[in-house]
Write a protein that holds these residues in place. Structure first.
Motif, PDB file in Angstrom:
ATOM      1  N   MET A   1       0.842  -1.192   0.000  1.00 60.87           N
ATOM      2  CA  MET A   1       0.000   0.000   0.000  1.00 60.87           C
ATOM      3  C   MET A   1       0.877   1.241   0.000  1.00 60.87           C
ATOM      4  N   ILE A   2       0.420   2.287  -0.689  1.00 56.29           N
ATOM      5  CA  ILE A   2       1.103   3.577  -0.655  1.00 56.29           C
ATOM      6  C   ILE A   2       0.123   4.636  -0.174  1.00 56.29           C
ATOM      7  N   LEU A   3       0.601   5.477   0.737  1.00 59.30           N
ATOM      8  CA  LEU A   3      -0.166   6.601   1.248  1.00 59.30           C
ATOM      9  C   LEU A   3       0.382   7.875   0.607  1.00 59.30           C
ATOM     10  N   TYR A   4      -0.478   8.595  -0.085  1.00 57.78           N
ATOM     11  CA  TYR A   4      -0.074   9.826  -0.786  1.00 57.78           C
ATOM     12  C   TYR A   4      -0.633  11.032  -0.044  1.00 57.78           C
ATOM     13  N   ASP A   5       0.257  11.889   0.457  1.00 62.80           N
ATOM     14  CA  ASP A   5      -0.174  13.082   1.182  1.00 62.80           C
ATOM     15  C   ASP A   5      -0.072  14.298   0.264  1.00 62.80           C
ATOM     16  N   GLU A   6      -1.216  14.737  -0.259  1.00 61.26           N
ATOM     17  CA  GLU A   6      -1.288  15.895  -1.159  1.00 61.26           C
ATOM     18  C   GLU A   6      -0.234  15.806  -2.275  1.00 61.26           C
ATOM     19  N   PRO A   7      -0.278  14.773  -3.106  1.00 57.82           N
ATOM     20  CA  PRO A   7       0.778  14.570  -4.110  1.00 57.82           C
ATOM     21  C   PRO A   7       0.820  15.628  -5.195  1.00 57.82           C
ATOM     22  N   PHE A   8      -0.274  16.374  -5.411  1.00 60.91           N
ATOM     23  CA  PHE A   8      -0.322  17.319  -6.536  1.00 60.91           C
ATOM     24  C   PHE A   8      -0.032  18.761  -6.128  1.00 60.91           C
ATOM     25  N   THR A   9       0.161  19.005  -4.839  1.00 59.26           N
ATOM     26  CA  THR A   9       0.365  20.373  -4.360  1.00 59.26           C
ATOM     27  C   THR A   9       1.626  20.984  -4.967  1.00 59.26           C
ATOM     28  N   GLY A  10       1.485  22.182  -5.503  1.00 60.34           N
ATOM     29  CA  GLY A  10       2.622  22.933  -6.018  1.00 60.34           C
ATOM     30  C   GLY A  10       3.162  22.458  -7.348  1.00 60.34           C
ATOM     31  N   GLN A  11       2.420  21.606  -8.052  1.00 60.55           N
ATOM     32  CA  GLN A  11       2.909  21.066  -9.321  1.00 60.55           C
ATOM     33  C   GLN A  11       2.346  21.844 -10.514  1.00 60.55           C
ATOM     34  N   ASP A  12       3.176  22.022 -11.534  1.00 58.47           N
ATOM     35  CA  ASP A  12       2.681  22.643 -12.757  1.00 58.47           C
ATOM     36  C   ASP A  12       1.814  21.622 -13.505  1.00 58.47           C
ATOM     37  N   PRO A  13       1.031  22.070 -14.489  1.00 57.47           N
ATOM     38  CA  PRO A  13       0.091  21.149 -15.145  1.00 57.47           C
ATOM     39  C   PRO A  13       0.726  19.895 -15.735  1.00 57.47           C
ATOM     40  N   ILE A  14       1.940  20.025 -16.314  1.00 57.01           N
ATOM     41  CA  ILE A  14       2.593  18.850 -16.894  1.00 57.01           C
ATOM     42  C   ILE A  14       3.000  17.875 -15.795  1.00 57.01           C
ATOM     43  N   SER A  15       3.657  18.386 -14.749  1.00 59.73           N
ATOM     44  CA  SER A  15       4.078  17.523 -13.644  1.00 59.73           C
ATOM     45  C   SER A  15       2.880  16.873 -12.968  1.00 59.73           C
ATOM     46  N   MET A  16       1.801  17.634 -12.828  1.00 64.20           N
ATOM     47  CA  MET A  16       0.599  17.080 -12.215  1.00 64.20           C
ATOM     48  C   MET A  16       0.034  15.952 -13.066  1.00 64.20           C
ATOM     49  N   GLY A  17       0.005  16.156 -14.384  1.00 63.94           N
ATOM     50  CA  GLY A  17      -0.489  15.120 -15.279  1.00 63.94           C
ATOM     51  C   GLY A  17       0.352  13.858 -15.214  1.00 63.94           C
ATOM     52  N   VAL A  18       1.677  14.023 -15.088  1.00 59.12           N
ATOM     53  CA  VAL A  18       2.580  12.878 -14.969  1.00 59.12           C
ATOM     54  C   VAL A  18       2.301  12.114 -13.682  1.00 59.12           C
ATOM     55  N   LEU A  19       2.134  12.843 -12.570  1.00 60.87           N
ATOM     56  CA  LEU A  19       1.887  12.191 -11.281  1.00 60.87           C
ATOM     57  C   LEU A  19       0.551  11.460 -11.277  1.00 60.87           C
ATOM     58  N   VAL A  20      -0.471  12.079 -11.853  1.00 55.48           N
ATOM     59  CA  VAL A  20      -1.786  11.426 -11.937  1.00 55.48           C
ATOM     60  C   VAL A  20      -1.657  10.104 -12.682  1.00 55.48           C
ATOM     61  N   ARG A  21      -0.968  10.146 -13.817  1.00 57.13           N
ATOM     62  CA  ARG A  21      -0.788   8.931 -14.625  1.00 57.13           C
ATOM     63  C   ARG A  21       0.008   7.874 -13.865  1.00 57.13           C
ATOM     64  N   LEU A  22       1.086   8.296 -13.171  1.00 56.57           N
ATOM     65  CA  LEU A  22       1.936   7.355 -12.460  1.00 56.57           C
ATOM     66  C   LEU A  22       1.199   6.667 -11.312  1.00 56.57           C
ATOM     67  N   ILE A  23       0.418   7.432 -10.566  1.00 54.77           N
ATOM     68  CA  ILE A  23      -0.300   6.841  -9.436  1.00 54.77           C
ATOM     69  C   ILE A  23      -1.219   5.726  -9.911  1.00 54.77           C
ATOM     70  N   ARG A  24      -1.961   5.991 -10.974  1.00 53.68           N
ATOM     71  CA  ARG A  24      -2.885   4.985 -11.488  1.00 53.68           C
ATOM     72  C   ARG A  24      -2.124   3.815 -12.126  1.00 53.68           C
TER      73      ARG A  24
END
Length: 279
Positions: free
Chosen positions: A167-190
């Motif tokens: 299991m992984i616990l993500y604490d506000e993973p998208f905070t402070g990210q630009d749109p590209i970085s946020m999109g990458v993180l969203v994709r990676l988590i899933r």
């Protein structure tokens, strides 16, 4: 992910109550986290979302209630057993929490060197595998100060999966990210959740990004679960609070105005009288 009702929860929280001093954070909360899925815990700032992760990890103890993680009550097990259980939980901190004097490679290798007796050749192979999974194998020799914010968050994610947790616990993973970085993180988590059979708990108030990857969502407010369901179910919810949060409405159950006396009365009250009333 299988139907929620057909699975034994990996994390089962019942009648959870927790306070900081006189401030009630949780008041009789029930939450189920099912294996193999992405579960989101959402709500406004200050509703205890990060505190919930610390309770699940056994860093805090509730006043009442139980928290079962893979069948073990983290509120009651011995410290040694709790540490063993924590090795099976990866954590992505809000700020990444990389060790600044270590390279990217050594940051990801750290939990492997700390908690296993693997030969260095195997540690190297595992680190390169984890960095490849987040697209940063080529950055292994860089220091955290040489990384962008999005890259640092991805290195932290590689470190979180280094020990192949359940299991992984993500604490506000998208905070402070630009749109590209946020999109990458969203994709990676899933992608990581599904490809390596993880269970993910995502704490966030970024509605669109979190709802896009979550199988199930809990909305917290005032120490309670005020709404829960899939993103589609919450969109159809008749909860005024849920609709205010999801649509970002300025006024509603959470009022725009801080509680105050009647506006007209306040304007017409002489300042001397008002001062005397306050005194």
């Amino acid at each position: 992910m299988a139907n929620q009702d057909q699975q034994q929860p990996l994390v089962e929280i019942r009648n959870l109550s927790f306070s900081h001093g006189s401030r009630k954070i949780f008041d009789g909360v029930d939450i189920d986290i099912h294996a193999g899925g992405v579960t989101a815990i959402m709500g406004p700032s200050g509703t205890g979302k990060t505190t919930l992760l610390r309770l699940i990890g056994g860093q805090l103890r509730p006043q009442t209630g139980t928290i079962l993680v893979d069948g073990e009550d983290v509120t009651r097990i011995r410290r040694g057993r709790l540490y063993q259980l924590r090795k099976r939980m990866g954590m992505l901190f809000q700020n990444g929490a990389l060790l600044t004097d270590m390279s990217v490679f050594d940051n990801v290798a750290y939990p492997l060197r700390e908690h296993t007796r693997l030969p260095e050749s195997m540690v190297r192979d595992l680190v390169l595998m984890k960095l490849e999974a987040v697209g940063l194998r080529g950055a292994r020799d860089l220091l955290p100060s040489q990384l962008s914010g999005g890259m640092a968050r991805r290195v932290a994610l590689a470190r979180a999966i280094a020990l192949d947790p359940m299991m992984i616990l993500y604490d506000e993973p998208f905070t402070g990210q630009d749109p590209i970085s946020m999109g990458v993180l969203v994709r990676l988590i899933r992608l990581l959740n599904d490809s390596i059979g993880l269970t993910s708990i995502v704490v966030s108030h970024d509605i669109a990004e979190t709802a896009a990857i979550a199988d199930y969502i809990y909305l917290l407010s005032g120490g309670k679960v005020v709404a829960q369901g899939t993103s589609a179910e919450l969109e159809r919810s008749d909860s005024a609070w849920a609709q205010q949060f999801l649509q970002g409405l300025a006024d509603g159950p959470v009022p725009f105005h801080y509680p105050a006396r009647d506006y007209a009365e306040d304007l017409l009250t002489p300042s001397s009288v008002a001062a005397a009333a306050r005194g």
